[in-house]
Scaffold this active site. Structure first.
Site, PDB file in Angstrom:
ATOM      1  N   TYR A   1      -6.917  -8.747  11.780  1.00 60.04           N
ATOM      2  CA  TYR A   1      -5.566  -8.557  12.291  1.00 60.04           C
ATOM      3  C   TYR A   1      -5.426  -9.168  13.680  1.00 60.04           C
ATOM      4  O   TYR A   1      -6.379  -9.181  14.467  1.00 60.04           O
ATOM      5  CB  TYR A   1      -5.215  -7.064  12.356  1.00 60.04           C
ATOM      6  CG  TYR A   1      -4.955  -6.462  10.990  1.00 60.04           C
ATOM      7  CD1 TYR A   1      -3.693  -6.534  10.414  1.00 60.04           C
ATOM      8  CD2 TYR A   1      -5.970  -5.828  10.275  1.00 60.04           C
ATOM      9  CE1 TYR A   1      -3.439  -5.991   9.162  1.00 60.04           C
ATOM     10  CE2 TYR A   1      -5.728  -5.287   9.019  1.00 60.04           C
ATOM     11  CZ  TYR A   1      -4.460  -5.366   8.469  1.00 60.04           C
ATOM     12  OH  TYR A   1      -4.216  -4.826   7.223  1.00 60.04           O
TER      13      TYR A   1
ATOM     14  N   GLN B   1       2.164  -6.042   5.769  1.00 61.39           N
ATOM     15  CA  GLN B   1       2.403  -5.747   4.366  1.00 61.39           C
ATOM     16  C   GLN B   1       3.830  -6.157   3.997  1.00 61.39           C
ATOM     17  O   GLN B   1       4.594  -6.579   4.867  1.00 61.39           O
ATOM     18  CB  GLN B   1       2.172  -4.276   4.085  1.00 61.39           C
ATOM     19  CG  GLN B   1       0.729  -3.858   4.247  1.00 61.39           C
ATOM     20  CD  GLN B   1       0.489  -2.424   3.797  1.00 61.39           C
ATOM     21  OE1 GLN B   1       1.322  -1.777   3.179  1.00 61.39           O
ATOM     22  NE2 GLN B   1      -0.684  -1.925   4.130  1.00 61.39           N
TER      23      GLN B   1
ATOM     24  N   GLU C   1       0.843  -1.200   0.000  1.00 63.41           N
ATOM     25  CA  GLU C   1       0.000   0.000   0.000  1.00 63.41           C
ATOM     26  C   GLU C   1       0.873   1.243   0.000  1.00 63.41           C
ATOM     27  O   GLU C   1       2.006   1.233   0.494  1.00 63.41           O
ATOM     28  CB  GLU C   1      -0.905   0.003   1.238  1.00 63.41           C
ATOM     29  CG  GLU C   1      -1.882   1.175   1.274  1.00 63.41           C
ATOM     30  CD  GLU C   1      -2.926   1.042   2.374  1.00 63.41           C
ATOM     31  OE1 GLU C   1      -3.809   1.916   2.453  1.00 63.41           O
ATOM     32  OE2 GLU C   1      -2.856   0.071   3.151  1.00 63.41           O
TER      33      GLU C   1
ATOM     34  N   GLU D   1      -6.269  -9.127   3.893  1.00 61.27           N
ATOM     35  CA  GLU D   1      -5.456  -8.401   4.888  1.00 61.27           C
ATOM     36  C   GLU D   1      -5.413  -9.238   6.159  1.00 61.27           C
ATOM     37  O   GLU D   1      -6.455  -9.527   6.754  1.00 61.27           O
ATOM     38  CB  GLU D   1      -6.017  -7.004   5.186  1.00 61.27           C
ATOM     39  CG  GLU D   1      -5.802  -6.012   4.051  1.00 61.27           C
ATOM     40  CD  GLU D   1      -6.153  -4.574   4.430  1.00 61.27           C
ATOM     41  OE1 GLU D   1      -6.039  -4.214   5.621  1.00 61.27           O
ATOM     42  OE2 GLU D   1      -6.541  -3.814   3.514  1.00 61.27           O
TER      43      GLU D   1
ATOM     44  N   ASN E   1     -12.337  -1.185  -1.073  1.00 66.67           N
ATOM     45  CA  ASN E   1     -11.662  -1.741   0.093  1.00 66.67           C
ATOM     46  C   ASN E   1     -12.343  -1.242   1.363  1.00 66.67           C
ATOM     47  O   ASN E   1     -12.605  -0.048   1.496  1.00 66.67           O
ATOM     48  CB  ASN E   1     -10.191  -1.308   0.104  1.00 66.67           C
ATOM     49  CG  ASN E   1      -9.511  -1.602   1.431  1.00 66.67           C
ATOM     50  OD1 ASN E   1      -9.156  -2.740   1.723  1.00 66.67           O
ATOM     51  ND2 ASN E   1      -9.348  -0.581   2.268  1.00 66.67           N
ATOM     52  N   GLU E   2     -12.600  -2.158   2.269  1.00 62.47           N
ATOM     53  CA  GLU E   2     -13.176  -1.803   3.577  1.00 62.47           C
ATOM     54  C   GLU E   2     -14.294  -0.774   3.445  1.00 62.47           C
ATOM     55  O   GLU E   2     -14.275   0.297   4.048  1.00 62.47           O
ATOM     56  CB  GLU E   2     -12.079  -1.334   4.546  1.00 62.47           C
ATOM     57  CG  GLU E   2     -11.090  -2.434   4.873  1.00 62.47           C
ATOM     58  CD  GLU E   2     -10.108  -2.103   5.993  1.00 62.47           C
ATOM     59  OE1 GLU E   2     -10.109  -0.953   6.480  1.00 62.47           O
ATOM     60  OE2 GLU E   2      -9.344  -3.007   6.377  1.00 62.47           O
TER      61      GLU E   2
END
Length: 515
Positions: free
Chosen positions: A264, A368, A48, A319, A195-196
């Site tokens: 996460y 990432q 990103e 992610e 995204n999101e």
């Protein structure tokens, strides 16, 4: 002591040994011709426009004294090729829904600047754009995964981007690509439609996004998607099962190929804890969050199965990884953190979970690649170090496109302050050459654990193995000591009469190869 007392003592001692052995882990493999293939795309990565991920990470510029190819540092290219990364997601993340791709094409000196409002408020010059990224993917021999702008973009903007990178005939966007120096299209297959969307992508309700997705997906291709675009809907945030329910219910299967999931391994979003000087309590909580991935996938897949019994739509965990407070003295918006043995535990257990759910999980992206969150590489000027997470991915790449070997696992617990977690994580596969690979993780911070694996149904004559381990959970590779943690050959196992017995040190990862 009389004879009766001796017998009693012997019985007590035998029972004691039996109890101790009962704490060992046992695995029984159950090979099946119908078992799914572990898609190599589970081993995807994520780059990103965030902190030092692109600029001063991947991209140093063609005039840099750091050896580079078209501005991308050569040491990073070689390191990523060595772990056979199958796909790379770009340009975000939250950044994707503020990114307008036309700002990043044409002569670099003519490109407008952009303020990265999500990550540090920095101004960047768009010197790394579509051509740079797609040419990088060619250099890496990896599939690009482009995340389209739905939050602040338009349907036409995304449709034009598809045409710009994929159309080989005559068209306004193909002609523009050729004017910018690229005759042949790149043929991009993987596309994220936003995204999101529940958060930084627009704070949308799932019903609204489902309809918006249908519109975008319709105009990205043709009636029958002859181009073979793989369209991924912006999926749920962790345990938001309603989001998955609404998308699966409301989006026709001919318009969707994958639905995303983000999760996460975080202690507390308001107090994430340090990246290196963490306590055992913080480690335990991180691992609890990491292992929660198994329950998340199970429940999201159950919802998908309601609407898609033939498993036509894949689950894409695009992610995942550990998230802590940034390293002291660094920009809070840059998300730079060190990578310790804790991250090796996250990587090993998460990949095992993905393997064991490979009937639905067909793609995933570690967050990432470089200098951000659970990175596989960290850079500092001309120096680059590879992290424990990198080494886990290299050890595990033997599972890419291999057939899963299902198993039953009975594991002892890792206990702390009255709470319990399964100490052992495992997965196994058989590759095209007939080799069997078994990945084992012991997350216990103190105890070694013995794992007994019944392999009598497999024709294996011999084993070799590698281990990643260290003295402390907080150990890491630094620029001063870049090879402090490295995989090593491993011999602490026995293989006799079809039973493999492996002794795993505390917080270690072992990958065995049988042939």
């Amino acid at each position: 002591m009389n004879k009766l007392q001796l017998i009693g003592a012997f019985v007590m001692a035998f029972c004691s040994v039996t109890v101790l052995n009962a704490q060992d882990a046992t695995i029984t493999v159950k090979p099946s011709e119908d078992a799914p293939t572990i898609s190599k795309h589970i081993y995807g990565h994520f780059a990103e426009h965030l902190g030092r991920s692109i600029y001063d990470g991947f991209y140093v510029g063609e005039d840099s004294p750091i050896p580079n190819t078209d501005g991308v540092r050569n040491d990073l290219i070689e390191a990523l090729k060595a772990i056979k990364i199958p796909n790379l997601r770009w340009p975000g993340g939250c950044f994707a829904d503020t990114y307008h791709w036309k700002d990043g094409i044409g002569p670099q000196e003519d490109r407008p600047t952009i303020v990265n409002t999500w990550w540090g408020g920095v101004t960047e010059d768009n010197s790394f754009g579509t051509h740079n990224f797609l040419n990088l993917c060619e250099a890496l021999d990896t599939e690009p995964y482009l995340a389209g702008n739905v939050g602040s973009g338009t349907v036409k903007e995304l449709a034009d981007w598809v045409q710009y990178v994929n159309h080989d005939g005559t068209s306004p966007m193909a002609d523009l690509r050729k004017e910018n120096g690229r005759e042949k299209s790149w043929g991009v297959t993987y596309w994220g439609v936003g995204n999101e969307m529940w958060g930084c992508g627009g704070n949308m309700e799932p019903e609204f996004y489902a309809n918006l997705y249908r519109q975008y997906a319709t105009f990205m291709g043709s009636w029958n998607n002859e181009a073979g675009l793989y369209r991924i809907a912006s999926g749920a945030n962790s345990a938001d099962y309603n989001w998955t329910e609404v998308l699966m219910k409301n989006i026709p299967k001919n318009l969707i190929d994958g639905v995303a999931l983000h999760h996460y391994s975080v202690i507390d979003w308001g107090a994430k804890g340090p990246d290196v000087t963490f306590s055992e309590e913080q480690y335990f909580t991180t691992m609890k969050s990491s292992l929660f991935m198994d329950e998340l996938i199970t429940k999201h897949v159950a919802i998908m199965d309601k609407y898609d019994k033939n498993k036509e739509v894949d689950l894409v965990v695009d992610e995942w990884g550990g998230w802590y407070e940034v390293q002291e003295g660094t920009n809070p918006g840059f998300l730079y953190q060190q990578n310790t043995m804790r991250d090796a535990m996250i990587a090993g257990t998460t990949l095992n979970i993905f393997h064991n759910h490979s009937d639905r999980v067909k793609m995933a992206n570690l967050a990432q690649t470089v200098n951000v969150l659970q990175a596989v590489a960290l850079t500092k000027g001309e120096q680059m170090i590879l992290t424990p997470t990198y080494h886990i991915l290299k050890m595990y790449m033997v599972h890419q496109d291999a057939q899963l070997i299902p198993m039953d696992l009975d594991t002892p617990d890792y206990e702390l302050n009255g709470d319990k977690l399964p100490a052992i994580s495992a997965s196994a596969s058989k590759d095209a050459e007939g080799k069997t690979h078994i990945s084992l993780v012991n997350i216990d911070a103190h105890k070694e654990n013995t794992v007994s694996i019944d392999l009598s149904e497999l024709d294996i004559k011999d084993f070799s193995a590698e281990i990643l381990a260290s003295e402390k959970l907080q150990d890491h590779n630094s620029f001063e000591d870049p090879k402090h943690i490295m995989p090593e050959g491993f011999k602490d196992f026995k293989f006799k009469k079809g039973v493999l017995e492996v002794t795993l040190p505390a917080f270690s990862v072992v990958v065995l190869e049988g042939k």
